[in-house]
Scaffold this motif. Structure first.
Motif, PDB file in Angstrom:
ATOM      1  N   CYS A 190       0.832  -1.210   0.000  1.00 49.77           N
ATOM      2  CA  CYS A 190       0.000   0.000   0.000  1.00 49.77           C
ATOM      3  C   CYS A 190       0.866   1.259   0.000  1.00 49.77           C
ATOM      4  N   THR A 191       1.955   1.240   0.758  1.00 48.69           N
ATOM      5  CA  THR A 191       2.839   2.401   0.801  1.00 48.69           C
ATOM      6  C   THR A 191       3.462   2.668  -0.566  1.00 48.69           C
ATOM      7  N   ALA A 192       3.951   1.605  -1.216  1.00 52.95           N
ATOM      8  CA  ALA A 192       4.550   1.774  -2.548  1.00 52.95           C
ATOM      9  C   ALA A 192       3.522   2.238  -3.570  1.00 52.95           C
ATOM     10  N   THR A 193       2.301   1.716  -3.470  1.00 61.35           N
ATOM     11  CA  THR A 193       1.246   2.141  -4.397  1.00 61.35           C
ATOM     12  C   THR A 193       0.871   3.597  -4.173  1.00 61.35           C
ATOM     13  N   SER A 194       0.779   3.986  -2.914  1.00 63.82           N
ATOM     14  CA  SER A 194       0.483   5.387  -2.610  1.00 63.82           C
ATOM     15  C   SER A 194       1.586   6.296  -3.150  1.00 63.82           C
ATOM     16  N   GLY A 195       2.842   5.869  -3.017  1.00 62.40           N
ATOM     17  CA  GLY A 195       3.946   6.652  -3.555  1.00 62.40           C
ATOM     18  C   GLY A 195       3.904   6.737  -5.073  1.00 62.40           C
ATOM     19  N   MET A 196       3.578   5.620  -5.722  1.00 62.46           N
ATOM     20  CA  MET A 196       3.481   5.619  -7.181  1.00 62.46           C
ATOM     21  C   MET A 196       2.419   6.593  -7.670  1.00 62.46           C
ATOM     22  N   LEU A 197       1.238   6.543  -7.060  1.00 67.02           N
ATOM     23  CA  LEU A 197       0.160   7.442  -7.465  1.00 67.02           C
ATOM     24  C   LEU A 197       0.483   8.901  -7.133  1.00 67.02           C
ATOM     25  N   ALA A 198       1.206   9.118  -6.032  1.00 66.53           N
ATOM     26  CA  ALA A 198       1.624  10.481  -5.697  1.00 66.53           C
ATOM     27  C   ALA A 198       2.608  11.021  -6.728  1.00 66.53           C
ATOM     28  N   PHE A 199       3.533  10.175  -7.183  1.00 66.52           N
ATOM     29  CA  PHE A 199       4.454  10.590  -8.251  1.00 66.52           C
ATOM     30  C   PHE A 199       3.686  10.969  -9.511  1.00 66.52           C
ATOM     31  N   TYR A 200       2.683  10.155  -9.843  1.00 64.30           N
ATOM     32  CA  TYR A 200       1.865  10.470 -11.017  1.00 64.30           C
ATOM     33  C   TYR A 200       1.165  11.819 -10.853  1.00 64.30           C
ATOM     34  N   ALA A 201       0.594  12.044  -9.675  1.00 68.93           N
ATOM     35  CA  ALA A 201      -0.136  13.288  -9.438  1.00 68.93           C
ATOM     36  C   ALA A 201       0.786  14.503  -9.541  1.00 68.93           C
ATOM     37  N   ILE A 202       1.965  14.411  -8.921  1.00 67.33           N
ATOM     38  CA  ILE A 202       2.914  15.530  -8.987  1.00 67.33           C
ATOM     39  C   ILE A 202       3.363  15.776 -10.422  1.00 67.33           C
ATOM     40  N   SER A 203       3.556  14.688 -11.166  1.00 66.93           N
ATOM     41  CA  SER A 203       4.017  14.813 -12.550  1.00 66.93           C
ATOM     42  C   SER A 203       3.014  15.584 -13.405  1.00 66.93           C
ATOM     43  N   VAL A 204       1.745  15.214 -13.338  1.00 72.13           N
ATOM     44  CA  VAL A 204       0.766  15.877 -14.198  1.00 72.13           C
ATOM     45  C   VAL A 204       0.445  17.292 -13.719  1.00 72.13           C
ATOM     46  N   VAL A 205       0.586  17.543 -12.413  1.00 67.84           N
ATOM     47  CA  VAL A 205       0.403  18.920 -11.938  1.00 67.84           C
ATOM     48  C   VAL A 205       1.505  19.819 -12.492  1.00 67.84           C
ATOM     49  N   ALA A 206       2.753  19.357 -12.385  1.00 71.88           N
ATOM     50  CA  ALA A 206       3.867  20.144 -12.920  1.00 71.88           C
ATOM     51  C   ALA A 206       3.754  20.291 -14.440  1.00 71.88           C
ATOM     52  N   GLY A 207       3.310  19.227 -15.107  1.00 72.89           N
ATOM     53  CA  GLY A 207       3.119  19.304 -16.553  1.00 72.89           C
ATOM     54  C   GLY A 207       2.020  20.274 -16.937  1.00 72.89           C
ATOM     55  N   GLY A 208       0.923  20.255 -16.193  1.00 75.57           N
ATOM     56  CA  GLY A 208      -0.164  21.193 -16.472  1.00 75.57           C
ATOM     57  C   GLY A 208       0.251  22.636 -16.285  1.00 75.57           C
ATOM     58  N   LEU A 209       1.007  22.909 -15.212  1.00 80.32           N
ATOM     59  CA  LEU A 209       1.483  24.270 -14.989  1.00 80.32           C
ATOM     60  C   LEU A 209       2.445  24.712 -16.100  1.00 80.32           C
ATOM     61  N   SER A 210       3.276  23.769 -16.549  1.00 82.46           N
ATOM     62  CA  SER A 210       4.215  24.103 -17.630  1.00 82.46           C
ATOM     63  C   SER A 210       3.468  24.432 -18.913  1.00 82.46           C
ATOM     64  N   HIS A 211       2.470  23.633 -19.248  1.00 84.24           N
ATOM     65  CA  HIS A 211       1.701  23.884 -20.470  1.00 84.24           C
ATOM     66  C   HIS A 211       0.887  25.173 -20.381  1.00 84.24           C
ATOM     67  N   GLN A 212       0.461  25.524 -19.174  1.00 83.98           N
ATOM     68  CA  GLN A 212      -0.417  26.686 -19.032  1.00 83.98           C
ATOM     69  C   GLN A 212       0.352  28.009 -19.013  1.00 83.98           C
ATOM     70  N   PHE A 213       1.541  28.034 -18.404  1.00 89.43           N
ATOM     71  CA  PHE A 213       2.196  29.313 -18.147  1.00 89.43           C
ATOM     72  C   PHE A 213       3.475  29.543 -18.971  1.00 89.43           C
ATOM     73  N   PHE A 214       4.088  28.501 -19.482  1.00 85.29           N
ATOM     74  CA  PHE A 214       5.294  28.706 -20.297  1.00 85.29           C
ATOM     75  C   PHE A 214       4.877  28.659 -21.762  1.00 85.29           C
ATOM     76  N   THR A 215       4.551  29.827 -22.282  1.00 89.22           N
ATOM     77  CA  THR A 215       3.882  29.905 -23.582  1.00 89.22           C
ATOM     78  C   THR A 215       4.788  30.371 -24.716  1.00 89.22           C
ATOM     79  N   SER A 216       6.054  30.623 -24.455  1.00 90.14           N
ATOM     80  CA  SER A 216       6.945  31.079 -25.515  1.00 90.14           C
ATOM     81  C   SER A 216       8.266  30.323 -25.441  1.00 90.14           C
ATOM     82  N   LEU A 217       9.017  30.396 -26.528  1.00 91.61           N
ATOM     83  CA  LEU A 217      10.301  29.710 -26.587  1.00 91.61           C
ATOM     84  C   LEU A 217      11.297  30.307 -25.602  1.00 91.61           C
ATOM     85  N   GLU A 218      11.242  31.627 -25.408  1.00 91.76           N
ATOM     86  CA  GLU A 218      12.139  32.267 -24.456  1.00 91.76           C
ATOM     87  C   GLU A 218      11.881  31.788 -23.032  1.00 91.76           C
TER      88      GLU A 218
END
Length: 429
Positions: A190-218
């Motif tokens: 259960c601990t390893a599964t909770s960690g795996m899902l937490a990694f997934y959640a952090i990954s898509v949150v950081a990805g969503g913020l990157s897609h939303q706010f970093f809008t130019s090549l610079e």
């Protein structure tokens, strides 16, 4: 004769228990306040065993001990057995050699595999870089189709991580009388599964913020974007360690040589920690960086090949869902009645001291199918991504399709592992 002796045992145990509860209730309450629950359970087991052993004559007692469990002695009946994970796992020096060898080979394989798929258009889109993005080669989508679906997946994974943590807490807080020597392996799952899902959640949150706010090549060539995208991809690589740890914990919990269809070596969790850490370091050093940042995720997902294959092999190697064959009952056959009576006496002798091991019959075929499908469902994304782009589909729609697939695959991983853990909880309670 054996039947009536078994009847005497049960009748005497009932009378003794009733008398013991009525006359010693206050004493028991004080003991429960001052002693851990596990000690109380062992105390009750010891008292129960001594009483039942005293009701059977010495020759029959020795015969039942010999026939019941050839590998144990009369003294070991009052001591709960446990399995040694160090003895079952691959030795430390072997696992170290494997880790040092497999980790770099997996990175090489992940960077090579997309280009050898037959009839693929991957060479048109997989252009490596080191977080230095150039005009004309870089494509990074900023539409709501991408980051909104990222946030939705993040909410689902966060819920799953919290739910698995609650199940882990429930297992840890169980009474000592129903915990067995393998309960901590289920807790670790259960601990390893909770960690795996937490990694997934952090990954898509950081990805969503990157897609939303970093809008130019610079903006993409700044240190802030590099940090955000390293978190996005690094959490996927780190999740590889959690996936392997889930497989090792399940292998230790469901360890039974009689229930093995084929042998899968049990790797220690330290092996998977090293593997996940190595992949993450490679990610932060730019070893899997491409001009199209989405390609980073696919390479990181390919690195999960080894732990995913191992975890699936652990589940497929166990003979789940097969009930133990019991002796057929027949009132006309005196020998079968006599055998059943002996089993009754053996059950009375062992009683609650018999270790409560894993319940293989509780893990259904449906759960195992969801487990395997959940860990394999993301595999088609690697070859599908360049083909969808080649067909001219908008990048925002492509990302939305990929995120929906991620939600289904990761959700099935969470549901199947939860069902496995809950099946053992229901069995114990």
């Amino acid at each position: 004769q054996l039947f009536f002796q078994a009847y005497r045992i049960e009748l005497y145990k009932y009378k003794l228990a009733k008398h013991f509860i009525v006359t010693s209730q206050t004493t028991l309450i004080n003991k429960r306040k001052n002693k851990p629950r596990k000690e109380e359970g062992n105390l009750q087991i010891s008292v129960d065993k001594k009483l039942t052993m005293c009701l059977i004559d010495k020759p029959m007692k020795e015969k039942l001990v010999e026939n019941g469990n050839n590998s144990t002695t009369k003294e070991s009946w009052t001591k709960p057995t446990s399995i040694d994970d160090k003895a079952l796992c691959v030795s430390s020096w072997k696992s170290s050699i494997l880790a040092v060898t497999i980790a770099p080979l997996t990175v090489i394989f992940a960077n090579w595999f997309p280009f050898v798929i037959p009839y693929t258009h991957a060479p048109l889109y997989y252009s490596s870089t080191n977080y230095v993005y150039e005009e004309g080669l870089t494509r990074f989508d900023n539409s709501p189709f991408t980051y909104v679906t990222d946030y939705i997946v993040a909410l689902l994974m966060a819920y799953g991580a919290f739910d698995m943590y609650k199940i882990r807490t429930r297992i840890a807080s169980r009474d000592g009388s129903i915990r067995n020597s393998r309960s901590h392996y289920l807790e670790a799952t259960c601990t390893a599964t909770s960690g795996m899902l937490a990694f997934y959640a952090i990954s898509v949150v950081a990805g969503g913020l990157s897609h939303q706010f970093f809008t130019s090549l610079e903006m993409m060539n700044t240190i802030y974007y590099k940090i955000m995208w390293c978190i996005t991809v690094g959490c996927v690589t780190a999740a590889a360690g959690s996936i392997g740890a889930i497989g090792s914990c399940l292998a230790l919990y469901f360890h039974n040589p009689k229930k093995m269809l084929f042998t899968v070596p049990i790797l220690p969790t330290s092996f998977w920690v090293y593997l996940g850490g190595y992949f993450t370091v490679v990610c932060f050093c730019g070893g899997i960086s491409f001009h199209r940042p989405a390609c980073d995720i696919f390479i990181a997902g390919t690195m999960q090949f080894v732990p995913t294959a191992y975890t699936i092999a652990v589940i497929l190697s166990r003979q789940f869902g097969v009930k133990q064959q019991h002796e057929e009952k027949s009132t006309q056959d005196h020998s079968e009645v006599n055998s059943t009576s002996k089993n009754t006496v053996m059950d009375a002798l062992k009683g609650s001291n018999k270790e409560s091991g894993p319940d293989f019959t509780a893990v259904s075929l449906h759960t195992r199918t969801l487990f395997v499908f959940g860990f394999l469902a993301n595999a088609p994304l690697l070859p599908a991504y360049p083909e969808l782009l080649w067909l001219g589909l908008d990048l925002g729609y492509v990302n939305m399709i990929l995120h929906c697939n991620l939600a289904i695959a990761w959700g099935l991983q969470y549901i199947s592992i939860k069902q496995i853990c809950m099946s053992q909880l229901k069995k114990d309670t």
